[in-house]
Scaffold this active site. Sequence first.
Site, mmCIF file in Angstrom:
data_model
loop_
_atom_site.group_PDB
_atom_site.id
_atom_site.type_symbol
_atom_site.label_atom_id
_atom_site.label_comp_id
_atom_site.label_asym_id
_atom_site.label_seq_id
_atom_site.Cartn_x
_atom_site.Cartn_y
_atom_site.Cartn_z
ATOM 1 N N GLU A 64 -96.102 15.694 -54.050
ATOM 2 C CA GLU A 64 -94.696 15.994 -53.761
ATOM 3 C C GLU A 64 -93.900 15.922 -55.057
ATOM 4 O O GLU A 64 -93.923 14.895 -55.744
ATOM 5 C CB GLU A 64 -94.111 15.010 -52.737
ATOM 6 C CG GLU A 64 -92.694 15.408 -52.315
ATOM 7 C CD GLU A 64 -91.972 14.392 -51.426
ATOM 8 O OE1 GLU A 64 -90.966 14.774 -50.814
ATOM 9 O OE2 GLU A 64 -92.400 13.226 -51.359
ATOM 10 N N GLU B 234 -91.433 11.811 -59.314
ATOM 11 C CA GLU B 234 -89.970 11.698 -59.302
ATOM 12 C C GLU B 234 -89.511 11.390 -60.717
ATOM 13 O O GLU B 234 -90.112 10.562 -61.396
ATOM 14 C CB GLU B 234 -89.571 10.586 -58.314
ATOM 15 C CG GLU B 234 -88.107 10.225 -58.270
ATOM 16 C CD GLU B 234 -87.181 11.385 -57.947
ATOM 17 O OE1 GLU B 234 -87.408 12.093 -56.950
ATOM 18 O OE2 GLU B 234 -86.227 11.593 -58.727
ATOM 19 N N ASP C 234 -82.766 19.338 -55.120
ATOM 20 C CA ASP C 234 -81.379 19.550 -55.552
ATOM 21 C C ASP C 234 -81.087 21.053 -55.616
ATOM 22 O O ASP C 234 -81.805 21.786 -56.296
ATOM 23 C CB ASP C 234 -81.206 18.901 -56.935
ATOM 24 C CG ASP C 234 -79.745 18.791 -57.341
ATOM 25 O OD1 ASP C 234 -78.964 19.707 -57.011
ATOM 26 O OD2 ASP C 234 -79.393 17.792 -57.991
ATOM 27 N N LYS D 83 -74.772 26.053 -59.204
ATOM 28 C CA LYS D 83 -74.190 26.894 -60.267
ATOM 29 C C LYS D 83 -75.256 27.802 -60.883
ATOM 30 O O LYS D 83 -76.351 27.366 -61.200
ATOM 31 C CB LYS D 83 -73.569 26.017 -61.356
ATOM 32 C CG LYS D 83 -72.333 25.250 -60.894
ATOM 33 C CD LYS D 83 -71.494 24.811 -62.083
ATOM 34 C CE LYS D 83 -70.210 24.139 -61.641
ATOM 35 N NZ LYS D 83 -70.381 22.709 -61.336
ATOM 36 N N ASP E 180 -82.266 21.902 -46.241
ATOM 37 C CA ASP E 180 -81.148 22.172 -45.331
ATOM 38 C C ASP E 180 -80.226 23.207 -45.946
ATOM 39 O O ASP E 180 -79.277 23.637 -45.299
ATOM 40 C CB ASP E 180 -80.324 20.902 -45.140
ATOM 41 C CG ASP E 180 -79.681 20.501 -46.464
ATOM 42 O OD1 ASP E 180 -80.428 20.199 -47.415
ATOM 43 O OD2 ASP E 180 -78.444 20.554 -46.583
ATOM 44 N N THR F 124 -87.813 13.362 -43.948
ATOM 45 C CA THR F 124 -87.322 12.695 -45.154
ATOM 46 C C THR F 124 -85.976 12.046 -44.821
ATOM 47 O O THR F 124 -85.388 12.302 -43.763
ATOM 48 C CB THR F 124 -87.117 13.698 -46.308
ATOM 49 O OG1 THR F 124 -85.890 14.395 -46.090
ATOM 50 C CG2 THR F 124 -88.260 14.702 -46.400
ATOM 51 N N TYR G 164 -83.103 12.687 -46.241
ATOM 52 C CA TYR G 164 -82.123 13.768 -46.158
ATOM 53 C C TYR G 164 -82.216 14.499 -44.827
ATOM 54 O O TYR G 164 -81.213 14.840 -44.213
ATOM 55 C CB TYR G 164 -82.368 14.794 -47.276
ATOM 56 C CG TYR G 164 -81.668 14.458 -48.551
ATOM 57 C CD1 TYR G 164 -80.302 14.690 -48.700
ATOM 58 C CD2 TYR G 164 -82.366 13.919 -49.618
ATOM 59 C CE1 TYR G 164 -79.663 14.387 -49.882
ATOM 60 C CE2 TYR G 164 -81.732 13.610 -50.802
ATOM 61 C CZ TYR G 164 -80.378 13.841 -50.936
ATOM 62 O OH TYR G 164 -79.746 13.541 -52.097
ATOM 63 N N GLU G 165 -83.443 14.768 -44.432
ATOM 64 C CA GLU G 165 -83.667 15.523 -43.201
ATOM 65 C C GLU G 165 -82.993 14.823 -42.017
ATOM 66 O O GLU G 165 -82.310 15.459 -41.209
ATOM 67 C CB GLU G 165 -85.179 15.629 -42.973
ATOM 68 C CG GLU G 165 -85.587 16.581 -41.873
ATOM 69 C CD GLU G 165 -87.084 16.879 -41.942
ATOM 70 O OE1 GLU G 165 -87.754 16.412 -42.898
ATOM 71 O OE2 GLU G 165 -87.582 17.579 -41.048
#
Lengths: 219, 219
Positions: free
Chosen positions: A46, A71, A122, A126, A158, A199, A201-202
């Site tokens: 991952e 990470e 992320d 921009k 998402d 996750t 965030y999910e």
Amino acid sequence: MHLRSKPWASDWLAEHSDIVIDQDRATAQIGQWQSLFDQEQPIHLEIGSGKGQFILGMALAHPEINYIGMEIQETAIAIAARKSFDQVGTLPNLRYIYGNGNGVETYFEKGEVSKVYLNFSDPWPKKRHESRRLTYKSFLKSYEAVLPEHGEVEFKTDNRHLFEYSMVSFMDYGMRWTPEDYTLDLHADEDKVQGNVETEYEQKFMAKGQPIYKIKAHF
Amino acid sequence: MHLRSKPWASDWLAEHSDIVIDQDRATAQIGQWQSLFDQEQPIHLEIGSGKGQFILGMALAHPEINYIGMEIQETAIAIAARKSFDQVGTLPNLRYIYGNGNGVETYFEKGEVSKVYLNFSDPWPKKRHESRRLTYKSFLKSYEAVLPEHGEVEFKTDNRHLFEYSMVSFMDYGMRWTPEDYTLDLHADEDKVQGNVETEYEQKFMAKGQPIYKIKAHF
């Protein structure tokens, strides 16, 4: 994800170098990752594993796979590794790399990784930050370099714009998928949500009722 | 495209109702479009044909196909039809509909149209105008309703965001393609640019050095 830095993170990582591999050691480990695990079995990687709920959940659910969470944020990787260590000790099939997704081909040989996961990366909305998105072509090149022929990238987000961008970036790279390989509303799809590990965030976005986009794209 | 209205347009269209079919007549024509052409042969439909350079070029290049250009702007359809009439008279394989893309299934039976073209459609960049984009799901439903099983939509644009949006809209609808079906830089692709008929917009964007995105997506 922007985390407040934790004063204990750096020391904790130094003391647990058997679980969290830094960039120098990861580079030296090329071609020999299986030696860090109990069993010789496929490695799934991952990129951007954040606070690590996904990779820990996967490692617990799939003892037949070796997992690596990579990470670049020291605080995040320390939180992820410490949480898993405190909860379940040293898992035989889970390691972490404190390192950069762009460096992935310096850590792994071609085919040494069987699958790449990207979760809630992320979006870098921009235009001038396009090259930082984990589905930008330079990253795809890195993933291709460590996966087997026709290897798979599994991507959840998402963010509609990041998903749209990523489809065209995958297409530009010649990657392929069929309608069976994606869903534009993961949690409304009874079949495709089977075995899904959520996750952090999910869960947050699900609670807001936002759809989760998911695709398995192949080189 | 926003054209200054032409005082002659309305009269010209009324006088050339053999070439330009209005919405009422188009509705009455359902199932009988072949009767308007010299030869019974496949019908290809361009939705949003603008000033008509593409559909005229295609009709001249492919006498074995019957072409219909559909356009909702009176001035544009009048310019398109008059230009083609002045240049080459009444072509045996080219007609126009002064009408709305959303109404396409009221004009044609299932399978009566063999292929749909979308060229440089208005990107409608604002989120609240999503439903006006010609690749929005309600339009896809209309195209599917008039095409044969697994029918094809061929789409060209210079607009990266519209292209990205459209890929995910196609995916959401279950449409399919392979890497052979698209290019993200049409004029840099020697094979795929073969036989390409340029639109007015295309020439403008090419002159600026912008890439043209093209895909053939199948239901």
